[in-house]
Motif scaffolding. Sequence first.
Motif, PDB file in Angstrom:
ATOM      1  N   GLY A 103       3.793 -13.359 -36.534  1.00 38.09           N
ATOM      2  CA  GLY A 103       2.478 -13.584 -35.943  1.00 38.09           C
ATOM      3  C   GLY A 103       2.440 -14.736 -34.949  1.00 38.09           C
ATOM      4  O   GLY A 103       1.365 -15.119 -34.487  1.00 38.09           O
ATOM      5  N   PHE A 104       3.602 -15.277 -34.589  1.00 42.95           N
ATOM      6  CA  PHE A 104       3.677 -16.352 -33.592  1.00 42.95           C
ATOM      7  C   PHE A 104       3.039 -15.834 -32.301  1.00 42.95           C
ATOM      8  O   PHE A 104       3.393 -14.770 -31.806  1.00 42.95           O
ATOM      9  CB  PHE A 104       5.141 -16.724 -33.367  1.00 42.95           C
ATOM     10  CG  PHE A 104       5.346 -17.933 -32.501  1.00 42.95           C
ATOM     11  CD1 PHE A 104       5.369 -19.199 -33.051  1.00 42.95           C
ATOM     12  CD2 PHE A 104       5.536 -17.804 -31.130  1.00 42.95           C
ATOM     13  CE1 PHE A 104       5.576 -20.317 -32.263  1.00 42.95           C
ATOM     14  CE2 PHE A 104       5.739 -18.910 -30.335  1.00 42.95           C
ATOM     15  CZ  PHE A 104       5.761 -20.170 -30.900  1.00 42.95           C
ATOM     16  N   ASP A 105       2.074 -16.572 -31.766  1.00 46.56           N
ATOM     17  CA  ASP A 105       1.274 -16.108 -30.627  1.00 46.56           C
ATOM     18  C   ASP A 105       1.893 -16.545 -29.292  1.00 46.56           C
ATOM     19  O   ASP A 105       1.595 -17.611 -28.772  1.00 46.56           O
ATOM     20  CB  ASP A 105      -0.154 -16.644 -30.757  1.00 46.56           C
ATOM     21  CG  ASP A 105      -1.118 -16.001 -29.774  1.00 46.56           C
ATOM     22  OD1 ASP A 105      -0.663 -15.335 -28.819  1.00 46.56           O
ATOM     23  OD2 ASP A 105      -2.335 -16.192 -29.962  1.00 46.56           O
ATOM     24  N   ASN A 106       2.742 -15.687 -28.748  1.00 50.62           N
ATOM     25  CA  ASN A 106       3.397 -15.998 -27.479  1.00 50.62           C
ATOM     26  C   ASN A 106       2.406 -16.108 -26.325  1.00 50.62           C
ATOM     27  O   ASN A 106       2.607 -16.897 -25.413  1.00 50.62           O
ATOM     28  CB  ASN A 106       4.463 -14.952 -27.152  1.00 50.62           C
ATOM     29  CG  ASN A 106       5.682 -15.107 -28.030  1.00 50.62           C
ATOM     30  OD1 ASN A 106       6.308 -16.147 -28.058  1.00 50.62           O
ATOM     31  ND2 ASN A 106       5.996 -14.067 -28.782  1.00 50.62           N
ATOM     32  N   MET A 107       1.324 -15.343 -26.366  1.00 48.91           N
ATOM     33  CA  MET A 107       0.327 -15.418 -25.292  1.00 48.91           C
ATOM     34  C   MET A 107      -0.358 -16.783 -25.302  1.00 48.91           C
ATOM     35  O   MET A 107      -0.648 -17.342 -24.242  1.00 48.91           O
ATOM     36  CB  MET A 107      -0.695 -14.290 -25.420  1.00 48.91           C
ATOM     37  CG  MET A 107      -1.654 -14.273 -24.247  1.00 48.91           C
ATOM     38  SD  MET A 107      -0.817 -14.320 -22.641  1.00 48.91           S
ATOM     39  CE  MET A 107      -0.758 -12.628 -22.239  1.00 48.91           C
ATOM     40  N   ALA A 108      -0.596 -17.328 -26.487  1.00 50.62           N
ATOM     41  CA  ALA A 108      -1.182 -18.670 -26.567  1.00 50.62           C
ATOM     42  C   ALA A 108      -0.227 -19.707 -25.981  1.00 50.62           C
ATOM     43  O   ALA A 108      -0.664 -20.687 -25.361  1.00 50.62           O
ATOM     44  CB  ALA A 108      -1.543 -19.023 -28.006  1.00 50.62           C
ATOM     45  N   VAL A 109       1.074 -19.515 -26.158  1.00 52.87           N
ATOM     46  CA  VAL A 109       2.062 -20.427 -25.560  1.00 52.87           C
ATOM     47  C   VAL A 109       1.981 -20.344 -24.039  1.00 52.87           C
ATOM     48  O   VAL A 109       1.969 -21.369 -23.350  1.00 52.87           O
ATOM     49  CB  VAL A 109       3.496 -20.112 -26.052  1.00 52.87           C
ATOM     50  CG1 VAL A 109       4.520 -20.966 -25.315  1.00 52.87           C
ATOM     51  CG2 VAL A 109       3.605 -20.312 -27.554  1.00 52.87           C
ATOM     52  N   VAL A 110       1.891 -19.128 -23.507  1.00 53.52           N
ATOM     53  CA  VAL A 110       1.781 -18.948 -22.056  1.00 53.52           C
ATOM     54  C   VAL A 110       0.509 -19.617 -21.537  1.00 53.52           C
ATOM     55  O   VAL A 110       0.530 -20.316 -20.516  1.00 53.52           O
ATOM     56  CB  VAL A 110       1.800 -17.443 -21.681  1.00 53.52           C
ATOM     57  CG1 VAL A 110       1.463 -17.228 -20.220  1.00 53.52           C
ATOM     58  CG2 VAL A 110       3.151 -16.836 -22.026  1.00 53.52           C
ATOM     59  N   GLU A 111      -0.600 -19.425 -22.237  1.00 51.97           N
ATOM     60  CA  GLU A 111      -1.855 -20.048 -21.831  1.00 51.97           C
ATOM     61  C   GLU A 111      -1.744 -21.574 -21.858  1.00 51.97           C
ATOM     62  O   GLU A 111      -2.216 -22.254 -20.953  1.00 51.97           O
ATOM     63  CB  GLU A 111      -2.996 -19.590 -22.738  1.00 51.97           C
ATOM     64  CG  GLU A 111      -3.371 -18.145 -22.533  1.00 51.97           C
ATOM     65  CD  GLU A 111      -4.364 -17.634 -23.570  1.00 51.97           C
ATOM     66  OE1 GLU A 111      -4.876 -18.435 -24.381  1.00 51.97           O
ATOM     67  OE2 GLU A 111      -4.623 -16.421 -23.570  1.00 51.97           O
ATOM     68  N   ALA A 112      -1.098 -22.112 -22.887  1.00 49.80           N
ATOM     69  CA  ALA A 112      -0.924 -23.566 -22.988  1.00 49.80           C
ATOM     70  C   ALA A 112      -0.062 -24.086 -21.841  1.00 49.80           C
ATOM     71  O   ALA A 112      -0.371 -25.123 -21.234  1.00 49.80           O
ATOM     72  CB  ALA A 112      -0.296 -23.934 -24.331  1.00 49.80           C
ATOM     73  N   MET A 113       1.009 -23.377 -21.534  1.00 53.08           N
ATOM     74  CA  MET A 113       1.909 -23.805 -20.464  1.00 53.08           C
ATOM     75  C   MET A 113       1.214 -23.834 -19.104  1.00 53.08           C
ATOM     76  O   MET A 113       1.600 -24.594 -18.230  1.00 53.08           O
ATOM     77  CB  MET A 113       3.129 -22.883 -20.381  1.00 53.08           C
ATOM     78  CG  MET A 113       4.011 -22.905 -21.576  1.00 53.08           C
ATOM     79  SD  MET A 113       4.998 -24.390 -21.612  1.00 53.08           S
ATOM     80  CE  MET A 113       6.023 -24.077 -23.017  1.00 53.08           C
ATOM     81  N   SER A 114       0.189 -23.023 -18.948  1.00 54.73           N
ATOM     82  CA  SER A 114      -0.496 -22.977 -17.656  1.00 54.73           C
ATOM     83  C   SER A 114      -1.797 -23.776 -17.647  1.00 54.73           C
ATOM     84  O   SER A 114      -2.513 -23.766 -16.653  1.00 54.73           O
ATOM     85  CB  SER A 114      -0.760 -21.527 -17.254  1.00 54.73           C
ATOM     86  OG  SER A 114      -1.573 -20.887 -18.210  1.00 54.73           O
ATOM     87  N   SER A 115      -2.078 -24.476 -18.721  1.00 52.05           N
ATOM     88  CA  SER A 115      -3.320 -25.247 -18.803  1.00 52.05           C
ATOM     89  C   SER A 115      -3.213 -26.553 -18.013  1.00 52.05           C
ATOM     90  O   SER A 115      -2.300 -27.342 -18.244  1.00 52.05           O
ATOM     91  CB  SER A 115      -3.634 -25.580 -20.260  1.00 52.05           C
ATOM     92  OG  SER A 115      -4.746 -26.450 -20.335  1.00 52.05           O
ATOM     93  N   PRO A 116      -4.142 -26.812 -17.108  1.00 47.62           N
ATOM     94  CA  PRO A 116      -4.094 -28.057 -16.327  1.00 47.62           C
ATOM     95  C   PRO A 116      -4.852 -29.215 -16.977  1.00 47.62           C
ATOM     96  O   PRO A 116      -4.811 -30.327 -16.489  1.00 47.62           O
ATOM     97  CB  PRO A 116      -4.777 -27.657 -15.017  1.00 47.62           C
ATOM     98  CG  PRO A 116      -5.800 -26.656 -15.457  1.00 47.62           C
ATOM     99  CD  PRO A 116      -5.157 -25.902 -16.587  1.00 47.62           C
ATOM    100  N   GLY A 117      -5.522 -28.957 -18.081  1.00 45.24           N
ATOM    101  CA  GLY A 117      -6.387 -29.991 -18.644  1.00 45.24           C
ATOM    102  C   GLY A 117      -6.102 -30.295 -20.100  1.00 45.24           C
ATOM    103  O   GLY A 117      -5.108 -29.856 -20.669  1.00 45.24           O
ATOM    104  N   ASN A 118      -7.009 -31.039 -20.697  1.00 41.00           N
ATOM    105  CA  ASN A 118      -6.900 -31.421 -22.096  1.00 41.00           C
ATOM    106  C   ASN A 118      -7.376 -30.258 -22.970  1.00 41.00           C
ATOM    107  O   ASN A 118      -8.525 -29.850 -22.862  1.00 41.00           O
ATOM    108  CB  ASN A 118      -7.752 -32.658 -22.378  1.00 41.00           C
ATOM    109  CG  ASN A 118      -7.322 -33.830 -21.526  1.00 41.00           C
ATOM    110  OD1 ASN A 118      -6.150 -34.046 -21.284  1.00 41.00           O
ATOM    111  ND2 ASN A 118      -8.286 -34.603 -21.063  1.00 41.00           N
ATOM    112  N   ALA A 119      -6.485 -29.736 -23.806  1.00 42.23           N
ATOM    113  CA  ALA A 119      -6.844 -28.595 -24.641  1.00 42.23           C
ATOM    114  C   ALA A 119      -5.905 -28.509 -25.842  1.00 42.23           C
ATOM    115  O   ALA A 119      -4.840 -29.118 -25.859  1.00 42.23           O
ATOM    116  CB  ALA A 119      -6.771 -27.301 -23.834  1.00 42.23           C
TER     117      ALA A 119
END
Length: 130
Positions: A103-119
Motif C-alpha cells: 500500500g506504499f503510495d507512490n503517487m503521494a511521493v511524486v506529489e511530494a517531490m513536486s511540491s514547492p511549499g510547506n506540506a
Amino acid sequence: MLNWLSKLFRRRQEAPPQRRAASPVRVTHDERLISVNDGADDVQTMPWSELANVTVLTSDSGPFEIDLFWVLTDRSGRQSVTIPMGATGEHALLLAMQARLAGFDNMAVVEAMSSPGNATFQIWPAAEIA
C-alpha cells in the motif's frame, strides 16, 4: 554586417546555479533494521517490525537547500527517524519501502517531490498510531 546576427545567437555567459551541499546523513537497512547516521556519529534505528507510518515533509526552502524529508514513525508514535533528501542510501531505502510496505503510495511521493511549499504527505500508514 553580420555582427548583429552573431550577437543574437551568442550564448549568454551566466554563472551556473549553485548546487545544494550533499547531505552528511547516511541511511542503511537490512532485513531487520533501518539505521540513520547523522554524519556526526549519532545513529538512530527503527526496526522494520515497529515501522507504522511514513510521511514526507516538504518546505519552501529549495532549490538550494534541502527541502524534502522522509519521516518514519514507530507504532507508539513516540519515536521517529528523519531522513533528508539526498542522504546516502536514500534511494535504496525508497526501493526497500516500495517492496516491503504493501500500500506504499507512490503517487503521494511524486506529489511530494513536486511540491514547492510547506506540506506533509502521507505515504504509508501501517496501523493507527496510539
